[in-house]
Scaffold this active site. Structure first.
Site, PDB file in Angstrom:
ATOM      1  N   ASP A  25       2.772  56.268 -89.051  1.00 49.84           N
ATOM      2  CA  ASP A  25       1.925  55.398 -88.243  1.00 49.84           C
ATOM      3  C   ASP A  25       2.584  55.067 -86.897  1.00 49.84           C
ATOM      4  OD1 ASP A  25      -0.362  53.981 -87.691  1.00 49.84           O
ATOM      5  OD2 ASP A  25       0.054  52.315 -89.040  1.00 49.84           O
ATOM      6  N   ASP A  26       3.369  54.012 -86.853  1.00 48.75           N
ATOM      7  CA  ASP A  26       4.105  53.578 -85.653  1.00 48.75           C
ATOM      8  C   ASP A  26       5.541  53.288 -86.102  1.00 48.75           C
ATOM      9  OD1 ASP A  26       1.634  53.019 -83.742  1.00 48.75           O
ATOM     10  OD2 ASP A  26       1.183  52.052 -85.657  1.00 48.75           O
ATOM     11  N   HIS A  51       0.937  57.559 -84.021  1.00 51.33           N
ATOM     12  CA  HIS A  51       0.457  57.108 -82.717  1.00 51.33           C
ATOM     13  C   HIS A  51       1.529  57.398 -81.669  1.00 51.33           C
ATOM     14  CE1 HIS A  51      -3.147  54.939 -84.091  1.00 51.33           C
ATOM     15  NE2 HIS A  51      -2.448  54.783 -85.205  1.00 51.33           N
ATOM     16  N   HIS A  68      -0.538  61.397 -89.103  1.00 53.16           N
ATOM     17  CA  HIS A  68      -0.965  60.092 -88.576  1.00 53.16           C
ATOM     18  C   HIS A  68       0.206  59.439 -87.852  1.00 53.16           C
ATOM     19  CE1 HIS A  68      -3.807  56.540 -88.969  1.00 53.16           C
ATOM     20  NE2 HIS A  68      -2.698  55.966 -88.513  1.00 53.16           N
ATOM     21  N   GLU A  83      -8.182  49.940 -94.084  1.00 52.45           N
ATOM     22  CA  GLU A  83      -6.885  49.267 -93.935  1.00 52.45           C
ATOM     23  C   GLU A  83      -7.204  47.778 -94.007  1.00 52.45           C
ATOM     24  OE1 GLU A  83      -3.020  49.238 -90.900  1.00 52.45           O
ATOM     25  OE2 GLU A  83      -4.985  49.808 -90.127  1.00 52.45           O
ATOM     26  N   HIS A 121      -9.676  55.411 -88.275  1.00 48.95           N
ATOM     27  CA  HIS A 121      -9.021  54.378 -89.077  1.00 48.95           C
ATOM     28  C   HIS A 121     -10.080  53.593 -89.855  1.00 48.95           C
ATOM     29  CE1 HIS A 121      -5.674  55.330 -86.523  1.00 48.95           C
ATOM     30  NE2 HIS A 121      -4.921  54.332 -86.941  1.00 48.95           N
TER      31      HIS A 121
END
Length: 328
Positions: A273-274, A14, A12, A195, A192
Site C-alpha cells: 500500500d504505502d 501508491h 497495490h 476497506e 479501492h
C-alpha cells in the site's frame, strides 16, 4: 529458502505513498518547505487516523513539483522494491499530483517516470507498470480529467485505471463515466473498496464500475453472498495486511481475514500500500503472514502466481514475470 527471499509480485503500491521519509525531507530542504508537522521525532511520517493520513500524504506529495522530482522518486521506490525481492510491480499514479490533471503536463511527468522505470528494469531487474488513479475525494468531475489523462496515454506501460482516496466521499457509481472512458481506451480496472467502506462498497464497485480487481476488499468477509460473487467472478483482491492493521481496521494480524478469504476460494494477493507510512515492506509482510498463519513457501508461490495472473500488463510481459517467479 526463507519465504521472505522469494521473488514477489506487488499489485497495490501508491507511487507517492512509497516515498521514503528521508527522500521527502531532502526534497523539502531543497525547496525550503517546512514539513516538520508531518514528520515524527524518529523521522517517520506522523498521522493519527485514516483521514489525517490522507492529509499527511498530500502534504508530503506537495514537494514533488516537477517531472525530475518524480523521476528521482521512481528510482528510490524501485531500488527499495528490488531490495525486497519484487520482480514486478504496478504502481498507482495520479495525474492530480503530476501536472494537476492536465494531459500535456501529465505526458511530461509520465515520460520522466517511464524512462526512469525502464532504466531501473535494466539495472535492477524489476518491472514497473502504471495504473492511473483518480482521487475519490477530489470528486467525479476531476476524475473525468484524470481518466482522460489515462485514456490518452494508455498502452504497454499505462495498463489500468484505479481509484484511491477517501471511501467516505460519494459512491463508486458517481465515477462510472471516468471508468467507462478508461475501459473504452482498453485499460483494465480496479478500485479501492471494502476497506473503510464496508462490503456495500465492494458490491458497488462490482455492479457500478465492473472492475476485475478490488483494492483491499477485505471487508467482503462480512457478507457470505459477496464472497460467493467474488469467487464466481474470479475477482482478485489486492490485500495490504500491514496497512489494514496500522490504520485500525483490524486490531492484529491474527484477526485479519486474509486467510479466511483465501480458504473460501477468493483470489487474494499481498501488497504494502504505502509502505513507509505503515512501517512495512514486502519481506516483512511475508514474514508476519508466515508467522501468523503458518504459510510456507508453497503458499506464497501460489499467492504470487495469482498476482501474476491478475496483473494488468500485456501477455509478453506476463510471461516474463512468470519466468522470473520460477527462477528460484
Amino acid at each position: 529458502m526463507s519465504v521472505m527471499d522469494l521473488p514477489k509480485v506487488e499489485l497495490h503500491l501508491h507511487h507517492e505513498g512509497a516515498a521514503p521519509p528521508a527522500f521527502i525531507r531532502q526534497l523539502a530542504f531543497e525547496k525550503k518547505v517546512d514539513l516538520s508537522r508531518i514528520i515524527a521525532d524518529d523521522g517517520s511520517y506522523a498521522f493519527e487516523n485514516f483521514v489525517h493520513f490522507l492529509q499527511v500524504y498530500e502534504a508530503a506529495t506537495s514537494v514533488l513539483q516537477s517531472p525530475e522530482d518524480f523521476a528521482r522518486l521512481t528510482r528510490a521506490i524501485l531500488e527499495q522494491s528490488a531490495e525486497q525481492g519484487v520482480v514486478y510491480c504496478e504502481s498507482f499514479l495520479s495525474p492530480d499530483f503530476c501536472g494537476g490533471g492536465d494531459v500535456a503536463a501529465w505526458r511530461e511527468y509520465l515520460q520522466a517516470i517511464q524512462e526512469t522505470a525502464l532504466k531501473a528494469e535494466a539495472d535492477l531487474g524489476i518491472i514497473l507498470r502504471g495504473i492511473v488513479t483518480p482521487v475519490r475525494h477530489f470528486g467525479p468531475e476531476q476524475a473525468k480529467r484524470t481518466a482522460l489523462c489515462a485514456a490518452e496515454t494508455a498502452g504497454d506501460w499505462i495498463v489500468g485505471l484505479g481509484m484511491g482516496g477517501d471511501e467516505g466521499q460519494g459512491h463508486q457509481g458517481d465515477f462510472a463515466y471516468a471508468f467507462d472512458m478508461a475501459r473504452e481506451a482498453g485499460l483494465r480496472l480496479t478500485t479501492h473498496a471494502g476497506e473503510f467502506g464496508g462490503p456495500d462498497s465492494v458490491w458497488e464497485a462490482i455492479r457500478d464500475l465492473n472492475v476485475e480487481r478490488i483494492g483491499h476488499g477485505v471487508r467482503a468477509i462480512e457478507d457470505s453472498k459477496l464472497i460467493e460473487e467474488l469467487v464466481a467472478r474470479q475477482i482478485t483482491l489486492e490485500v495490504c495486511p500491514g496497512s489494514n492493521v496500522v490504520l485500525g481496521l483490524y486490531p492484529s494480524l491474527g484477526e485479519h481475514p486474509i486467510a479466511r478469504l483465501r480458504d473460501a476460494g477468493v483470489r487474494v494477493t499481498v501488497s504494502t500500500d504505502d509502505p513507509p507510512f505503515f512501517h512495512t515492506t514486502m519481506r516483512r509482510e511475508y514474514d508476519m503472514l508466515s508467522q501468523t498463519f503458518g504459510w510456507d513457501e508453497s503458499d506464497f508461490r501460489a499467492l504470487n502466481q495469482t498476482a501474476a495472473e491478475a496483473a494488468f500488463c500485456d501477455t509478453a510481459t506476463k510471461e516474463r514475470v512468470m519466468k522470473l517467479l520460477e527462477t528460484s
